[in-house]
Structures are given as C-alpha cells and as structure tokens.
Design an enzyme around this catalytic site. Structure first.
Site, PDB file in Angstrom:
ATOM      1  N   SER A  19     -53.310 -46.715  44.796  1.00 34.97           N
ATOM      2  CA  SER A  19     -54.692 -46.265  44.975  1.00 34.97           C
ATOM      3  C   SER A  19     -54.693 -44.755  44.773  1.00 34.97           C
ATOM      4  CB  SER A  19     -55.223 -46.647  46.360  1.00 34.97           C
ATOM      5  OG  SER A  19     -54.324 -46.221  47.371  1.00 34.97           O
ATOM      6  N   GLU A  21     -56.769 -40.952  45.357  1.00 36.40           N
ATOM      7  CA  GLU A  21     -57.771 -40.233  46.158  1.00 36.40           C
ATOM      8  C   GLU A  21     -58.340 -39.062  45.363  1.00 36.40           C
ATOM      9  OE1 GLU A  21     -56.942 -39.670  50.342  1.00 36.40           O
ATOM     10  OE2 GLU A  21     -57.613 -37.587  50.168  1.00 36.40           O
ATOM     11  N   THR A  52     -63.037 -38.336  49.302  1.00 40.14           N
ATOM     12  CA  THR A  52     -63.001 -37.682  50.614  1.00 40.14           C
ATOM     13  C   THR A  52     -64.391 -37.222  51.042  1.00 40.14           C
ATOM     14  OG1 THR A  52     -62.499 -35.524  49.679  1.00 40.14           O
ATOM     15  CG2 THR A  52     -60.629 -36.908  50.291  1.00 40.14           C
ATOM     16  N   ALA A  55     -67.366 -31.995  56.226  1.00 38.89           N
ATOM     17  CA  ALA A  55     -68.429 -31.746  57.206  1.00 38.89           C
ATOM     18  C   ALA A  55     -69.596 -31.082  56.487  1.00 38.89           C
ATOM     19  CB  ALA A  55     -67.896 -30.839  58.309  1.00 38.89           C
ATOM     20  N   GLY A 112     -61.736 -36.419  61.472  1.00 39.64           N
ATOM     21  CA  GLY A 112     -62.072 -35.185  60.757  1.00 39.64           C
ATOM     22  C   GLY A 112     -61.572 -33.968  61.513  1.00 39.64           C
ATOM     23  N   ASP A 113     -61.704 -32.820  60.870  1.00 42.23           N
ATOM     24  CA  ASP A 113     -61.291 -31.547  61.470  1.00 42.23           C
ATOM     25  C   ASP A 113     -62.529 -30.742  61.847  1.00 42.23           C
ATOM     26  OD1 ASP A 113     -58.436 -31.553  61.429  1.00 42.23           O
ATOM     27  OD2 ASP A 113     -58.588 -31.570  59.244  1.00 42.23           O
ATOM     28  N   ALA A 130     -65.887 -39.968  69.175  1.00 42.74           N
ATOM     29  CA  ALA A 130     -64.886 -38.977  69.591  1.00 42.74           C
ATOM     30  C   ALA A 130     -63.674 -38.932  68.678  1.00 42.74           C
ATOM     31  CB  ALA A 130     -64.426 -39.286  71.014  1.00 42.74           C
ATOM     32  N   TYR A 152     -49.622 -40.503  60.649  1.00 42.99           N
ATOM     33  CA  TYR A 152     -48.914 -39.221  60.525  1.00 42.99           C
ATOM     34  C   TYR A 152     -47.414 -39.391  60.781  1.00 42.99           C
ATOM     35  CZ  TYR A 152     -53.660 -37.529  60.564  1.00 42.99           C
ATOM     36  OH  TYR A 152     -54.981 -37.331  60.237  1.00 42.99           O
ATOM     37  N   ARG A 171     -55.106 -48.049  68.780  1.00 41.37           N
ATOM     38  CA  ARG A 171     -56.538 -48.183  69.101  1.00 41.37           C
ATOM     39  C   ARG A 171     -57.359 -48.429  67.839  1.00 41.37           C
ATOM     40  NH1 ARG A 171     -57.224 -42.991  72.879  1.00 41.37           N
ATOM     41  NH2 ARG A 171     -59.441 -43.342  72.594  1.00 41.37           N
ATOM     42  N   PHE A 223     -50.599 -25.187  52.944  1.00 42.80           N
ATOM     43  CA  PHE A 223     -51.323 -26.271  53.612  1.00 42.80           C
ATOM     44  C   PHE A 223     -50.428 -26.955  54.652  1.00 42.80           C
ATOM     45  CE2 PHE A 223     -53.064 -30.592  53.961  1.00 42.80           C
ATOM     46  CZ  PHE A 223     -54.306 -30.236  54.482  1.00 42.80           C
ATOM     47  N   HIS A 273     -50.450 -44.515  47.839  1.00 42.15           N
ATOM     48  CA  HIS A 273     -51.747 -43.830  47.718  1.00 42.15           C
ATOM     49  C   HIS A 273     -51.450 -42.429  47.188  1.00 42.15           C
ATOM     50  CE1 HIS A 273     -55.977 -43.123  48.851  1.00 42.15           C
ATOM     51  NE2 HIS A 273     -55.600 -41.940  49.306  1.00 42.15           N
ATOM     52  N   ARG A 279     -56.619 -34.415  39.436  1.00 43.71           N
ATOM     53  CA  ARG A 279     -55.862 -34.161  38.198  1.00 43.71           C
ATOM     54  C   ARG A 279     -55.093 -35.431  37.849  1.00 43.71           C
ATOM     55  NH1 ARG A 279     -55.242 -28.653  37.102  1.00 43.71           N
ATOM     56  NH2 ARG A 279     -56.035 -27.345  38.782  1.00 43.71           N
TER      57      ARG A 279
HETATM   58  P1  FAD Z   1     -57.600 -39.547  64.920  1.00 46.45           P
HETATM   59  O1  FAD Z   1     -56.796 -40.663  64.381  1.00 46.45           O
HETATM   60  O2  FAD Z   1     -58.837 -39.870  65.650  1.00 46.45           O
HETATM   61  O3  FAD Z   1     -56.694 -38.649  65.854  1.00 46.45           O
HETATM   62  C1  FAD Z   1     -55.566 -37.977  65.313  1.00 46.45           C
HETATM   63  C2  FAD Z   1     -54.565 -37.680  66.418  1.00 46.45           C
HETATM   64  O4  FAD Z   1     -55.100 -36.750  67.350  1.00 46.45           O
HETATM   65  C3  FAD Z   1     -54.214 -38.911  67.169  1.00 46.45           C
HETATM   66  O5  FAD Z   1     -53.044 -39.477  66.645  1.00 46.45           O
HETATM   67  C4  FAD Z   1     -54.081 -38.465  68.612  1.00 46.45           C
HETATM   68  O6  FAD Z   1     -52.750 -38.350  68.976  1.00 46.45           O
HETATM   69  C5  FAD Z   1     -54.792 -37.136  68.662  1.00 46.45           C
HETATM   70  N1  FAD Z   1     -56.022 -37.337  69.436  1.00 46.45           N
HETATM   71  C6  FAD Z   1     -57.271 -37.506  68.940  1.00 46.45           C
HETATM   72  N2  FAD Z   1     -58.152 -37.685  69.946  1.00 46.45           N
HETATM   73  C7  FAD Z   1     -57.442 -37.631  71.071  1.00 46.45           C
HETATM   74  C8  FAD Z   1     -57.772 -37.730  72.443  1.00 46.45           C
HETATM   75  N3  FAD Z   1     -59.023 -37.928  72.855  1.00 46.45           N
HETATM   76  N4  FAD Z   1     -56.763 -37.632  73.342  1.00 46.45           N
HETATM   77  C9  FAD Z   1     -55.485 -37.429  72.949  1.00 46.45           C
HETATM   78  N5  FAD Z   1     -55.127 -37.308  71.664  1.00 46.45           N
HETATM   79  C10 FAD Z   1     -56.084 -37.420  70.731  1.00 46.45           C
HETATM   80  N6  FAD Z   1     -60.430 -35.003  56.705  1.00 46.45           N
HETATM   81  C11 FAD Z   1     -61.706 -34.841  56.257  1.00 46.45           C
HETATM   82  O7  FAD Z   1     -62.428 -33.978  56.776  1.00 46.45           O
HETATM   83  N7  FAD Z   1     -62.231 -35.614  55.263  1.00 46.45           N
HETATM   84  C12 FAD Z   1     -61.509 -36.596  54.665  1.00 46.45           C
HETATM   85  O8  FAD Z   1     -62.003 -37.281  53.762  1.00 46.45           O
HETATM   86  C13 FAD Z   1     -60.148 -36.792  55.097  1.00 46.45           C
HETATM   87  N8  FAD Z   1     -59.380 -37.769  54.552  1.00 46.45           N
HETATM   88  C14 FAD Z   1     -58.101 -37.984  55.037  1.00 46.45           C
HETATM   89  C15 FAD Z   1     -57.355 -39.056  54.519  1.00 46.45           C
HETATM   90  C16 FAD Z   1     -56.072 -39.322  55.014  1.00 46.45           C
HETATM   91  C17 FAD Z   1     -55.286 -40.487  54.431  1.00 46.45           C
HETATM   92  C18 FAD Z   1     -55.508 -38.492  56.039  1.00 46.45           C
HETATM   93  C19 FAD Z   1     -54.119 -38.747  56.554  1.00 46.45           C
HETATM   94  C20 FAD Z   1     -56.252 -37.444  56.558  1.00 46.45           C
HETATM   95  C21 FAD Z   1     -57.554 -37.174  56.085  1.00 46.45           C
HETATM   96  N9  FAD Z   1     -58.349 -36.143  56.605  1.00 46.45           N
HETATM   97  C22 FAD Z   1     -59.641 -35.958  56.144  1.00 46.45           C
HETATM   98  C23 FAD Z   1     -57.798 -35.238  57.637  1.00 46.45           C
HETATM   99  C24 FAD Z   1     -58.139 -35.699  59.072  1.00 46.45           C
HETATM  100  O9  FAD Z   1     -59.534 -35.660  59.254  1.00 46.45           O
HETATM  101  C25 FAD Z   1     -57.445 -34.756  60.037  1.00 46.45           C
HETATM  102  O10 FAD Z   1     -56.045 -34.928  59.992  1.00 46.45           O
HETATM  103  C26 FAD Z   1     -57.944 -34.770  61.482  1.00 46.45           C
HETATM  104  O11 FAD Z   1     -57.335 -33.696  62.190  1.00 46.45           O
HETATM  105  C27 FAD Z   1     -57.642 -36.037  62.266  1.00 46.45           C
HETATM  106  O12 FAD Z   1     -58.406 -37.087  61.866  1.00 46.45           O
HETATM  107  P2  FAD Z   1     -57.885 -38.588  62.219  1.00 46.45           P
HETATM  108  O13 FAD Z   1     -58.859 -39.575  61.740  1.00 46.45           O
HETATM  109  O14 FAD Z   1     -56.502 -38.717  61.755  1.00 46.45           O
HETATM  110  O15 FAD Z   1     -57.950 -38.495  63.787  1.00 46.45           O
END
Ligand code: FAD
Length: 307
Positions: A19, A21, A52, A55, A112-113, A130, A152, A171, A223, A273, A279
């Site tokens: 796949s 991205e 992707t 925000a 997201g970040d 959340a 990760y 979860r 990065f 993936h 590119r």
């Molecule tokens: P989550 O899975 O919700 O959490 C990530 C980690 O943070 C968890 O493992 C947990 O240990 C910790 N955590 C979160 N909440 C809590 C809590 N309440 N208590 C304790 N620990 C907690 N970013 C973008 O903005 N746009 C995109 O399109 C995008 N695509 C991505 C695609 C992939 C394949 C990957 C790997 C990342 C992508 N990201 C993207 C980056 C991602 O948004 C960031 O890494 C972000 O910091 C975490 O998002 P997540 O969904 O992994 O978070």
C-alpha cells in the site's frame, strides 16, 4: 546477498501486498507531482493507497479532494486518514459520514499531533475524541469500515513504556481496528521484537511495516529526532557525504530500502506500506525488486471492477 534472496524466491511478488501513502498537495506544482506519482504507482496494483490528514479546515479539505479524485479518476482504493485534533466528536463524525457518502470504506484512524507540532503536549478538544482508540470506536459505530491504526516499534514518544504503548494498541483493536501500520523504522530486529511483544499481548492483527525510502537523509534524521525514531549509525554512514550528490543519494536510498524490505520478506513479512512522500521513483524501483510488476492501468480497472 539481496540477489541470492531474489533468485531463491522467483515467485516472491505474487505473495507480497503493498500500500502507498500520499499527502494532499498544497500547490499546483505539488498537485502535478502527486498525480504523476499516483498514475505511475497505480500500475503496481497496491491493495490500497492512503491520504494523510492534517489539523485545520483547509488541510482537511485537501485530503477530501485528493481522496475524491482517487475514487473518481483511478482504479485505486483510497483509505482516508483522520485525526481527533481540534475537532469535536460531532465534527469528526460528520467528516467520517462525508467520506462514507463519497464511497470511502477504508480509514486510518489516528489521534494526531498538537497543532503546535510534534513534541508539544497533546490537549484533546474539550468535546473531542481523546485518542486513536476512541476514534476507531466512533468509526465502527458509523459503518462497517476497514480501519487501520498506528503502531510504534520504538514505542510512541509519549508512552512511558512498551506495556502502556501496546495497551493503547489493544484498546484500538478492541474497538474494531483490523490492521496496524507502523511508524517508519530502519532496524528490522527492533520491528521483530515489537511484533513479538504485540503477539505476547494476545493481539493478532497484521502489523504492517511502514517503509520510508530516504529521499533526503538530513530531513529524515531531523524528523527522527523529533518523533523519537532511532537513526542507526550504519544508516548515517551510508549517506555520509552525499548531501550534494542527489544521484548517488537516490541509488543508495533504493539499495537501503530494498535491503530492508527483502530482509523483512525473509522474516516472513508479506505486507508493506510505503511512505511515498508523493514521489514514485524509489518506491517503484523497490517494488520491482521484490517482484511486483507494472500492469496497464486499463487492466487494473477491469480487475478492481471484477473483485
Ligand atoms: P494514539 O494511538 O491514540 O496514542 C499514541 C500513544 O500515546 C499511545 O501508544 C499511548 O501510549 C500514548 N497515549 C495516548 N493517549 C494516552 C493517554 N490518555 N494516556 C496514556 N498514554 C496515552 N498524523 C497526522 O496528523 N495525520 C496523519 O494523517 C497521520 N498519519 C499517520 C499514519 C501512520 C501509519 C502513523 C504511524 C502515524 C501517523 N500520524 C499522522 C502521526 C500520529 O498522529 C502521531 O504519531 C500522534 O502523536 C499519535 O497518534 P496515534 O493515533 O498514534 O495516537
């Protein structure tokens, strides 16, 4: 070493699924580059291509436009990334429904970040989801989607330890995620150890490695330092002195990624993936090396219509 692997496994391409991205373009020039890339990579029949999500309203709009164009103008199956950033639950649900009405059946669900960037403390919207797990749950309520989530291998920088990190993955799976795509990494042993940890936690969804071909080593290293990923010393050495030599840089990048992918194939991985950075060249070359061949796009349209 790579040559031996390929010659030992001539049918390798039949077993491998890929796949790709993309990120939504911000200018006409970037738009052209994206569509040249999409058209070229379409010939490789990826399982899906993902777009992707950033925000802010305008970037969300660009994601939707890109996904729509993929649906309307290609034989590809798009997966829309979505995040929880700066949006209430009602707003997020409305976007999920809009994508579904457009014909999207696959999502990549993420927390997201923060808008301030990677490293700033994440504050959920007061009425928002959340984390990724809550977003997966919302998607599952709305429709029967194919939902991928993040994983990760080096643990997320906010996770205090692997147990907490894998608990979040659990979860997400409990709420309906069917596949995890990893953050990019360069150390396959680390990926393998992570997958073992995930399996020990009783999770059996595919953990698809995210492969980042190194288009620009300096940018990748920068990065990595922001997102907590590790740059092995051997990788830095491979690219040493090539900052002003793009041709050699590209040749080395293709060798490095092919080596990584072939080694993962040897370890039994069959789904990949690719973070394309919009590119085509490196990804196309790496796919070719793992036995994936180009097909005329008209054939692809017929194949996806028949599927
Ligand atoms: P989550 O899975 O919700 O959490 C990530 C980690 O943070 C968890 O493992 C947990 O240990 C910790 N955590 C979160 N909440 C809590 C809590 N309440 N208590 C304790 N620990 C907690 N970013 C973008 O903005 N746009 C995109 O399109 C995008 N695509 C991505 C695609 C992939 C394949 C990957 C790997 C990342 C992508 N990201 C993207 C980056 C991602 O948004 C960031 O890494 C972000 O910091 C975490 O998002 P997540 O969904 O992994 O978070």
């Amino acid at each position: 070493m790579s040559q031996f692997r390929l010659s030992r496994r001539p049918d390798i391409g039949d077993k491998i699924r890929v796949s790709f991205e993309f990120f939504p373009p911000k200018s006409d020039e970037m738009e052209k580059r994206l569509w040249d890339t999409v058209t070229r990579l379409e010939q490789l029949r990826p399982r899906f291509v993902s777009v992707t999500y950033g925000a802010g309203g305008s970037t969300r709009e660009r994601t939707a436009r890109t996904v729509k164009r993929i649906l309307n103008e290609t034989s590809l199956t798009p997966a829309a990334h979505m995040t929880c950033v700066d949006a209430s639950r009602a707003e997020v649900d409305a976007v999920i429904r809009e994508f579904a009405e457009m014909g999207v059946s696959r999502f990549v669900a993420l927390r997201g970040d923060p808008a301030e960037g990677v490293g700033a403390a994440y504050q959920p919207h007061p009425e928002g989801y959340a984390n990724g797990a809550e977003l997966v749950g919302a998607m599952r309520e709305i429709g029967d989607f194919d939902i991928s989530v993040s994983a990760y291998p080096e643990k997320h920088p906010e996770s205090p330890d692997f147990a907490t990190d894998i608990d979040m993955l659990k979860r997400k799976v409990d709420n309906g995620a069917t596949r995890a795509i990893t953050q990019f990494f360069f150390d396959n042993d680390m990926y393998e150890r992570y997958v073992e940890r995930v399996r020990r936690a009783g999770l059996y969804i595919p953990i698809v490695p995210g492969i980042l071909p190194v288009h620009n080593f300096a940018q990748v290293a920068n990065f990595c330092s922001r997102c907590g990923a590790h740059v092995p010393a051997w990788l830095a050495e491979r690219f040493e002195g090539l900052a002003q030599d793009p041709q050699t840089h590209a040749l080395v990048a293709s060798a490095v990624a092919a080596e990584q992918v072939l080694d993962l194939v040897e370890r039994g991985v069959s789904d990949f993936h690719f973070y394309t950075m919009n590119r085509a060249d490196l990804v196309f070359a790496i796919c070719h090396m793992i036995g994936i061949r180009a097909h005329p796009v008209e054939e692809n349209a017929a194949a996806s219509a028949a599927a």
